[in-house]
Design a protein around this motif. Structure first.
Motif, PDB file in Angstrom:
ATOM      1  N   LEU A 116      86.399 118.272 123.853  1.00 45.97           N
ATOM      2  CA  LEU A 116      87.087 117.124 124.432  1.00 45.97           C
ATOM      3  C   LEU A 116      86.037 116.064 124.737  1.00 45.97           C
ATOM      4  O   LEU A 116      85.018 116.354 125.365  1.00 45.97           O
ATOM      5  N   LEU A 117      86.262 114.843 124.265  1.00 48.18           N
ATOM      6  CA  LEU A 117      85.344 113.727 124.507  1.00 48.18           C
ATOM      7  C   LEU A 117      86.108 112.624 125.231  1.00 48.18           C
ATOM      8  O   LEU A 117      87.114 112.122 124.715  1.00 48.18           O
ATOM      9  N   SER A 118      85.662 112.256 126.419  1.00 49.36           N
ATOM     10  CA  SER A 118      86.395 111.262 127.203  1.00 49.36           C
ATOM     11  C   SER A 118      85.885 109.850 126.921  1.00 49.36           C
ATOM     12  O   SER A 118      84.692 109.622 126.706  1.00 49.36           O
ATOM     13  N   LEU A 119      86.836 108.898 126.922  1.00 46.00           N
ATOM     14  CA  LEU A 119      86.526 107.482 126.775  1.00 46.00           C
ATOM     15  C   LEU A 119      87.202 106.724 127.903  1.00 46.00           C
ATOM     16  O   LEU A 119      88.356 107.005 128.249  1.00 46.00           O
ATOM     17  N   LYS A 120      86.512 105.737 128.459  1.00 45.19           N
ATOM     18  CA  LYS A 120      87.131 104.874 129.454  1.00 45.19           C
ATOM     19  C   LYS A 120      88.189 104.010 128.763  1.00 45.19           C
ATOM     20  O   LYS A 120      88.075 103.695 127.577  1.00 45.19           O
ATOM     21  N   PRO A 121      89.227 103.597 129.506  1.00 47.88           N
ATOM     22  CA  PRO A 121      90.322 102.833 128.888  1.00 47.88           C
ATOM     23  C   PRO A 121      89.867 101.607 128.100  1.00 47.88           C
ATOM     24  O   PRO A 121      90.393 101.333 127.022  1.00 47.88           O
ATOM     25  N   GLU A 122      88.872 100.862 128.629  1.00 44.10           N
ATOM     26  CA  GLU A 122      88.458  99.641 127.942  1.00 44.10           C
ATOM     27  C   GLU A 122      87.826  99.921 126.580  1.00 44.10           C
ATOM     28  O   GLU A 122      87.972  99.153 125.632  1.00 44.10           O
ATOM     29  N   TRP A 123      87.099 101.048 126.470  1.00 47.59           N
ATOM     30  CA  TRP A 123      86.507 101.414 125.177  1.00 47.59           C
ATOM     31  C   TRP A 123      87.548 102.055 124.275  1.00 47.59           C
ATOM     32  O   TRP A 123      87.550 101.833 123.070  1.00 47.59           O
ATOM     33  N   HIS A 124      88.432 102.837 124.861  1.00 47.02           N
ATOM     34  CA  HIS A 124      89.452 103.521 124.075  1.00 47.02           C
ATOM     35  C   HIS A 124      90.323 102.522 123.320  1.00 47.02           C
ATOM     36  O   HIS A 124      90.604 102.687 122.132  1.00 47.02           O
ATOM     37  N   LEU A 180      92.943 124.562 130.506  1.00 47.43           N
ATOM     38  CA  LEU A 180      91.673 123.894 130.751  1.00 47.43           C
ATOM     39  C   LEU A 180      91.311 123.969 132.230  1.00 47.43           C
ATOM     40  O   LEU A 180      92.195 123.958 133.093  1.00 47.43           O
ATOM     41  N   ASP A 181      90.027 124.062 132.513  1.00 47.57           N
ATOM     42  CA  ASP A 181      89.524 124.224 133.873  1.00 47.57           C
ATOM     43  C   ASP A 181      89.514 122.883 134.598  1.00 47.57           C
ATOM     44  O   ASP A 181      88.777 121.964 134.216  1.00 47.57           O
ATOM     45  N   ALA A 182      90.317 122.751 135.639  1.00 51.86           N
ATOM     46  CA  ALA A 182      90.415 121.498 136.383  1.00 51.86           C
ATOM     47  C   ALA A 182      89.102 121.121 137.048  1.00 51.86           C
ATOM     48  O   ALA A 182      88.835 119.931 137.288  1.00 51.86           O
ATOM     49  N   SER A 183      88.256 122.105 137.348  1.00 50.70           N
ATOM     50  CA  SER A 183      87.009 121.824 138.070  1.00 50.70           C
ATOM     51  C   SER A 183      85.834 121.549 137.138  1.00 50.70           C
ATOM     52  O   SER A 183      84.742 121.222 137.605  1.00 50.70           O
ATOM     53  N   ALA A 184      86.042 121.655 135.829  1.00 47.95           N
ATOM     54  CA  ALA A 184      84.957 121.449 134.856  1.00 47.95           C
ATOM     55  C   ALA A 184      84.648 119.957 134.700  1.00 47.95           C
ATOM     56  O   ALA A 184      85.416 119.091 135.132  1.00 47.95           O
ATOM     57  N   TYR A 185      83.525 119.665 134.029  1.00 49.51           N
ATOM     58  CA  TYR A 185      83.158 118.290 133.697  1.00 49.51           C
ATOM     59  C   TYR A 185      83.931 117.874 132.455  1.00 49.51           C
ATOM     60  O   TYR A 185      83.712 118.410 131.373  1.00 49.51           O
ATOM     61  N   TRP A 186      84.850 116.910 132.597  1.00 47.85           N
ATOM     62  CA  TRP A 186      85.719 116.517 131.497  1.00 47.85           C
ATOM     63  C   TRP A 186      85.171 115.348 130.686  1.00 47.85           C
ATOM     64  O   TRP A 186      85.859 114.820 129.819  1.00 47.85           O
ATOM     65  N   GLY A 187      83.950 114.948 130.933  1.00 49.42           N
ATOM     66  CA  GLY A 187      83.355 113.914 130.091  1.00 49.42           C
ATOM     67  C   GLY A 187      83.167 114.431 128.682  1.00 49.42           C
ATOM     68  O   GLY A 187      83.529 113.776 127.697  1.00 49.42           O
ATOM     69  N   PHE A 188      82.592 115.629 128.589  1.00 48.38           N
ATOM     70  CA  PHE A 188      82.379 116.295 127.307  1.00 48.38           C
ATOM     71  C   PHE A 188      82.563 117.778 127.562  1.00 48.38           C
ATOM     72  O   PHE A 188      81.746 118.406 128.233  1.00 48.38           O
ATOM     73  N   LEU A 189      83.657 118.336 127.029  1.00 50.38           N
ATOM     74  CA  LEU A 189      84.080 119.677 127.423  1.00 50.38           C
ATOM     75  C   LEU A 189      84.352 120.555 126.196  1.00 50.38           C
ATOM     76  O   LEU A 189      85.190 120.195 125.360  1.00 50.38           O
ATOM     77  N   PRO A 190      83.656 121.673 126.033  1.00 48.87           N
ATOM     78  CA  PRO A 190      83.968 122.582 124.927  1.00 48.87           C
ATOM     79  C   PRO A 190      85.392 123.127 125.049  1.00 48.87           C
ATOM     80  O   PRO A 190      85.849 123.443 126.155  1.00 48.87           O
ATOM     81  N   LEU A 191      86.077 123.231 123.925  1.00 47.38           N
ATOM     82  CA  LEU A 191      87.430 123.781 123.885  1.00 47.38           C
ATOM     83  C   LEU A 191      87.455 125.012 122.987  1.00 47.38           C
ATOM     84  O   LEU A 191      86.776 125.040 121.951  1.00 47.38           O
ATOM     85  N   THR A 192      88.227 126.010 123.366  1.00 47.40           N
ATOM     86  CA  THR A 192      88.469 127.109 122.434  1.00 47.40           C
ATOM     87  C   THR A 192      89.450 126.627 121.370  1.00 47.40           C
ATOM     88  O   THR A 192      90.179 125.640 121.570  1.00 47.40           O
ATOM     89  N   HIS A 193      89.482 127.324 120.239  1.00 47.76           N
ATOM     90  CA  HIS A 193      90.435 126.950 119.199  1.00 47.76           C
ATOM     91  C   HIS A 193      91.866 127.053 119.722  1.00 47.76           C
ATOM     92  O   HIS A 193      92.724 126.219 119.393  1.00 47.76           O
ATOM     93  N   ALA A 194      92.138 128.070 120.542  1.00 51.04           N
ATOM     94  CA  ALA A 194      93.485 128.248 121.089  1.00 51.04           C
ATOM     95  C   ALA A 194      93.866 127.064 121.980  1.00 51.04           C
ATOM     96  O   ALA A 194      95.003 126.572 121.926  1.00 51.04           O
ATOM     97  N   GLN A 195      92.930 126.584 122.796  1.00 45.06           N
ATOM     98  CA  GLN A 195      93.215 125.430 123.661  1.00 45.06           C
ATOM     99  C   GLN A 195      93.475 124.177 122.819  1.00 45.06           C
ATOM    100  O   GLN A 195      94.426 123.430 123.070  1.00 45.06           O
ATOM    101  N   PHE A 196      92.621 123.958 121.829  1.00 49.77           N
ATOM    102  CA  PHE A 196      92.775 122.778 120.973  1.00 49.77           C
ATOM    103  C   PHE A 196      94.128 122.796 120.273  1.00 49.77           C
ATOM    104  O   PHE A 196      94.862 121.796 120.273  1.00 49.77           O
ATOM    105  N   LEU A 197      94.483 123.927 119.669  1.00 47.58           N
ATOM    106  CA  LEU A 197      95.754 124.028 118.942  1.00 47.58           C
ATOM    107  C   LEU A 197      96.941 123.859 119.874  1.00 47.58           C
ATOM    108  O   LEU A 197      97.951 123.233 119.523  1.00 47.58           O
TER     109      LEU A 197
END
Length: 349
Positions: free
Chosen positions: A173-181, A317-334
């Motif tokens: 997961l890669l986060s972008l601020k609204p203005e860049w998105h 997904l872990d609510a307490s994790a850093y969501w700026g750049f977050l590894p995902l399992t294949h199951a989570q992504f799908l």
């Protein structure tokens, strides 16, 4: 400069842009008039003249006027595609529109007939996975028939576009601020209900994107990694409901800003596909504020945007994790892309 979807009856057949098509196809003018109720994409330059034209349609059944015959299937036919190249990315914008329609309609193949003299157009088609599979003979001469089968698995991430290969790849997961998105991903409009990407004809569309960031962890990215783009909250409500997953992208290349030998080399690499202006890029070069440079293909806009809350509650997904750049399992992504209405045929897993 503007890319619009217009009725044939509202397009000027007498524009000099069409002269070469009239010369190559004796029936072109008559065909054009018959299509007055149909629509096409038209690109006009700053002077109001036409610089690009794209007509596509859905066909079902066999294509019997080519040799060998293409067996029965649901296909998208590129009826007419012409571009006046001026160093812009118009060809890629049209290719993206073609794939937008193909995925929206759920077709198995895309095909187009091209005279061999159009080397630049053929090179563009081949770059995105079109293969010469037949020929067509008519009163106008012999054309090659190029076919893109969406089920074909190319090793090259661009040739298999828009299909995403998850098998054997990592997902993040890669986060972008609204203005860049908004500047980077115009198809991924900022709303959580179903979005019709076919109706978005923004001239800022392109397949390839370059993004600069300083987020920790992104230096792990490699060719083929899959990115789930996450727009952070716009501040109008809680992130639980306002932050959303919007898009799926695939990494083409990761570079450090320090790998460029000069400012000019850095600008040449970033400028064509970056959300940042040349002045912004020049400042980033001077300050090294954003040292990580990610080039990726913009493959899929989710039909339904999935909120942070839904990703936590339904995909684990872990609510307490850093969501700026977050590894995902294949199951989570799908899980997330299925919630987002992504057609299964677009992801190999």
């Amino acid at each position: 400069m503007l890319l619009e979807r217009k009725y044939f009856r509202d397009i000027d057949l007498n524009d000099p842009f069409f002269d070469s098509l009239k010369a190559s196809y004796s029936e072109f003018s008559e065909w054009f008039v018959r299509k007055n109720q149909d629509t096409a994409y038209v690109f006009t330059n700053q002077n109001g003249a036409i610089d690009g034209f794209l007509y596509i349609k859905i066909e079902e059944g066999a294509v019997s006027d080519v040799d060998p015959v293409l067996p029965a299937a649901k296909r998208l036919k590129i009826g007419t595609l012409k571009i006046n190249a001026h160093g812009t990315k118009l060809g890629e914008r049209f290719i993206k529109k073609i794939f937008d329609h193909a995925t929206y309609e759920g077709v198995q193949e895309i095909y187009v007939t091209v005279f061999d003299e159009h080397a630049a157009l053929i090179a563009l088609l081949e770059r995105y996975g079109f293969i010469r599979r037949a020929s067509k003979t008519s009163v106008n001469g012999i054309e090659s028939v190029f076919v893109k089968r969406l089920c074909d698995v190319h090793d090259d991430v661009v040739a298999r576009y828009p299909v995403v290969r998850l098998a054997g790849q990592r997902a993040y997961l890669l986060s972008l601020k609204p203005e860049w998105h908004t500047r980077l991903l115009p198809d991924s409009i900022l709303k959580t209900e179903t979005a019709d990407i076919v109706q978005d004809v923004s001239h800022t569309n392109s397949i390839h994107k370059v993004y600069l960031t300083a987020m920790r962890g992104v230096d792990a990215l490699r060719l083929g990694d899959v990115l789930l783009i996450y727009r952070t909250s716009d501040g109008l409500g809680a992130a639980h409901h306002r932050s959303v997953a919007t898009s799926v992208c695939v990494v083409e290349e990761f570079r450090s800003i320090h790998s460029f030998p000069s400012r000019d080399a850095f600008l040449v690499y970033c400028r064509p596909y970056s959300v940042f202006t040349e002045d912004e890029l020049s400042r980033f070069w001077a300050t090294r504020r954003y040292p990580y440079v990610i080039r990726f293909t913009y493959n899929i806009a989710l039909k339904k945007r999935i909120t942070r809350g839904a990703m936590i509650e339904n995909a684990g997904l872990d609510a307490s994790a850093y969501w700026g750049f977050l590894p995902l399992t294949h199951a989570q992504f799908l899980n997330i892309i299925r919630q987002g209405g992504v057609h299964e045929s677009l992801v190999i897993h």
